[in-house]
Design a protein around this motif. Structure first.
Motif, mmCIF file in Angstrom:
data_model
loop_
_atom_site.group_PDB
_atom_site.id
_atom_site.type_symbol
_atom_site.label_atom_id
_atom_site.label_comp_id
_atom_site.label_asym_id
_atom_site.label_seq_id
_atom_site.Cartn_x
_atom_site.Cartn_y
_atom_site.Cartn_z
ATOM 1 N N ARG A 198 39.943 11.196 -20.294
ATOM 2 C CA ARG A 198 41.113 10.335 -20.163
ATOM 3 C C ARG A 198 40.766 8.978 -20.734
ATOM 4 N NH1 ARG A 198 41.223 10.140 -14.966
ATOM 5 N NH2 ARG A 198 42.555 11.936 -14.639
ATOM 6 N N GLY A 199 41.541 8.533 -21.709
ATOM 7 C CA GLY A 199 41.376 7.199 -22.261
ATOM 8 C C GLY A 199 42.379 6.255 -21.639
ATOM 9 N N LYS A 200 42.578 5.110 -22.272
ATOM 10 C CA LYS A 200 43.511 4.108 -21.758
ATOM 11 C C LYS A 200 44.950 4.620 -21.750
ATOM 12 C CE LYS A 200 45.036 -0.624 -22.510
ATOM 13 N NZ LYS A 200 44.915 -1.819 -23.322
ATOM 14 N N SER A 201 45.315 5.400 -22.782
ATOM 15 C CA SER A 201 46.703 5.848 -22.862
ATOM 16 C C SER A 201 46.875 7.333 -23.179
ATOM 17 C CB SER A 201 47.461 5.031 -23.908
ATOM 18 O OG SER A 201 46.897 5.230 -25.188
ATOM 19 N N THR A 242 39.240 3.919 -10.494
ATOM 20 C CA THR A 242 39.968 5.131 -10.111
ATOM 21 C C THR A 242 40.444 4.982 -8.683
ATOM 22 O OG1 THR A 242 37.939 6.226 -9.425
ATOM 23 C CG2 THR A 242 38.682 6.612 -11.680
ATOM 24 N N MET A 279 36.734 1.747 -15.864
ATOM 25 C CA MET A 279 38.049 2.114 -15.389
ATOM 26 C C MET A 279 37.975 2.321 -13.886
ATOM 27 S SD MET A 279 40.298 5.508 -16.204
ATOM 28 C CE MET A 279 40.716 5.031 -17.853
#
Length: 144
Positions: A111-114, A3, A1
């Motif tokens: 924190r995940g994708k959604s 940031t 991910m």
């Protein structure tokens, strides 16, 4: 991910003062954005008699509103100009009353994708722990 850290212009935009978004209710209660990094947020709420209960303490509902915004800002802190956050659930535990201005600190440990999981605390001007909260947020793309 990937940031992204918000640039000063995204955080200090007078038209969107709440870390890149406009939140009229936070302006109404006087919540002030202080700092935002990739996984945490700090806000400040000045005491005002219009925000107190019958005993002169900051009203619990006002504190919960400050928590909700600050926790949600931590949830979207990885890319605050691209994501909004919708509260799925929030639990709050009050330890003490607050008769001074308060600092609201929140962090996002997962924190995940959604979905984002956040936790925070409110301390008064003397450093006394007033309340703690945990919340879960649905991340929503802003430009879709």
């Amino acid at each position: 991910m990937t940031t992204k850290t918000p640039t000063p212009s995204s955080v200090d935009n007078p038209a969107k003062p709440y870390f890149g978004i406009d939140v009229p209710f936070m302006d109404h209660i006087g919540l002030q954005p202080v700092s935002l990094d990739e996984s945490s947020c700090h806000t400040h709420l000045a005491i005002d008699t219009s925000l107190t209960n019958s005993r002169g303490d900051l009203h619990g509902g006002v504190l919960m509103s400050a928590f909700d915004f600050t926790l949600s800002a931590a949830a979207r802190a990885h890319d605050p100009l691209q994501f909004g956050a919708v509260t799925i659930e929030m639990s709050t535990h009050f330890y003490e009353s607050a008769r001074t201005s308060v600092h609201v600190m929140a962090r996002c440990p997962r924190r995940g994708k959604s979905i984002a999981f956040c936790e925070g605390e409110i301390r008064d001007e003397t450093g006394k722990l007033v309340a703690v909260a945990r919340a879960t947020f649905k991340l929503i793309a802003l430009n879709k």
